[in-house]
Design an enzyme around this catalytic site. Structure first.
Site, PDB file in Angstrom:
ATOM      1  N   ASP A  25       0.823  -1.206   0.000  1.00 37.64           N
ATOM      2  CA  ASP A  25       0.000   0.000   0.000  1.00 37.64           C
ATOM      3  C   ASP A  25       0.861   1.262   0.000  1.00 37.64           C
ATOM      4  OD1 ASP A  25       0.673   0.640   2.698  1.00 37.64           O
ATOM      5  OD2 ASP A  25      -0.941  -0.627   3.454  1.00 37.64           O
ATOM      6  N   LEU A  26       0.211   2.394  -0.141  1.00 38.13           N
ATOM      7  CA  LEU A  26       0.917   3.667  -0.331  1.00 38.13           C
ATOM      8  C   LEU A  26       1.949   3.933   0.755  1.00 38.13           C
ATOM      9  CD1 LEU A  26       1.061   6.400  -1.917  1.00 38.13           C
ATOM     10  CD2 LEU A  26      -0.658   7.263  -0.306  1.00 38.13           C
TER      11      LEU A  26
END
Length: 241
Positions: free
Chosen positions: A103-104
């Site tokens: 994820d980011l």
């Protein structure tokens, strides 16, 4: 060659993803929309495009280990102004796609390849591929929090549970956890930590099956060693060519 297999081998994605692109009308063969789900093509003669982008199949397989920094999207398209790993890697990642996601906010080991068949096999739940993370959490978990982490939780009817959780130490008020997963569910470690009353300050993937991050610095990449590729194929139960 079946169209969905060509799309996977050309590095566009898995065969399952390819089936969705064909259904959505995003794929063209020599400028025409294919009929049915699995028409055969001749890679040496037919021109295949995805969203207007020409796909070229090379028999050369490429395998890359990349230390994804936080703040980058594992996506072809930028969202919310965030750059993607493909924009940052540029020509180095041309024709490759990511094996799974980070994820980011997360960082660490990410594999990229144009071997769509291997990528799909590695991500299938039956492979049981071990993913190892180091997580810095606040506060330092006590015995109760560790018990809740190991017991797992359920979010929107989806059971979440790590195969192993160890408290390795503490640093500046944060506990350092080693977390092992056998299946990559979205934001699983963050959800497990939240259910145990913990906040994840940093999340670093240090191993993906037999491949380890080792000393690879943020933003750096390296080709996989032949032994690592053979080990990955073994994990995926694929015959070594």
């Amino acid at each position: 060659m079946r169209l969905n297999r060509f799309l996977a081998l050309a590095g566009a994605g898995s065969r399952r993803e390819a089936d969705g692109w064909i259904r959505a009308g995003r794929v063209r063969i020599n400028g025409a929309t294919p009929t049915g789900m699995g028409p055969s093509i001749d890679p040496s003669r037919d021109r295949v495009t995805l969203d207007g982008r020409l796909l070229v199949w090379s028999e050369e397989r490429r395998y890359l280990a990349y230390h994804k920094p936080p703040g980058l999207l594992v996506s072809r398209r930028s969202q919310g102004g965030h750059p993607t790993i493909f924009q940052v890697l540029g020509p180095l990642a041309r024709g490759l796609h990511a094996v799974g996601r980070l994820d980011l906010e997360s960082e660490g080991l990410l594999l990229l390849t144009n071997d769509g068949v291997l990528a799909e096999a590695l991500l299938h739940p039956r492979s049981g591929l071990r993913r190892v993370y180091r997580a810095w959490v606040y506060p330092v978990p006590d015995a109760g929090a560790m018990r809740r982490l190991r017991e797992g939780t359920t979010v929107e009817a989806l059971p979440l549970r790590a195969s192993r959780v160890l408290l390795e130490g503490a640093d500046r008020g944060s506990g350092i956890l080693r977390v092992e997963l056998l299946e990559g569910k979205k934001r699983e470690i963050r959800l497990l930590a939240s259910a145990a009353g913990l906040h994840v300050r940093r999340l670093l993937r240090v191993a993906f099956g037999p491949v380890h991050l080792e000393s690879l610095a943020r933003g750096e990449s390296r080709p996989l060693r032949p032994g690592e590729v053979r080990a990955l194929r073994g994990e995926a139960d694929l015959r070594v060519p």
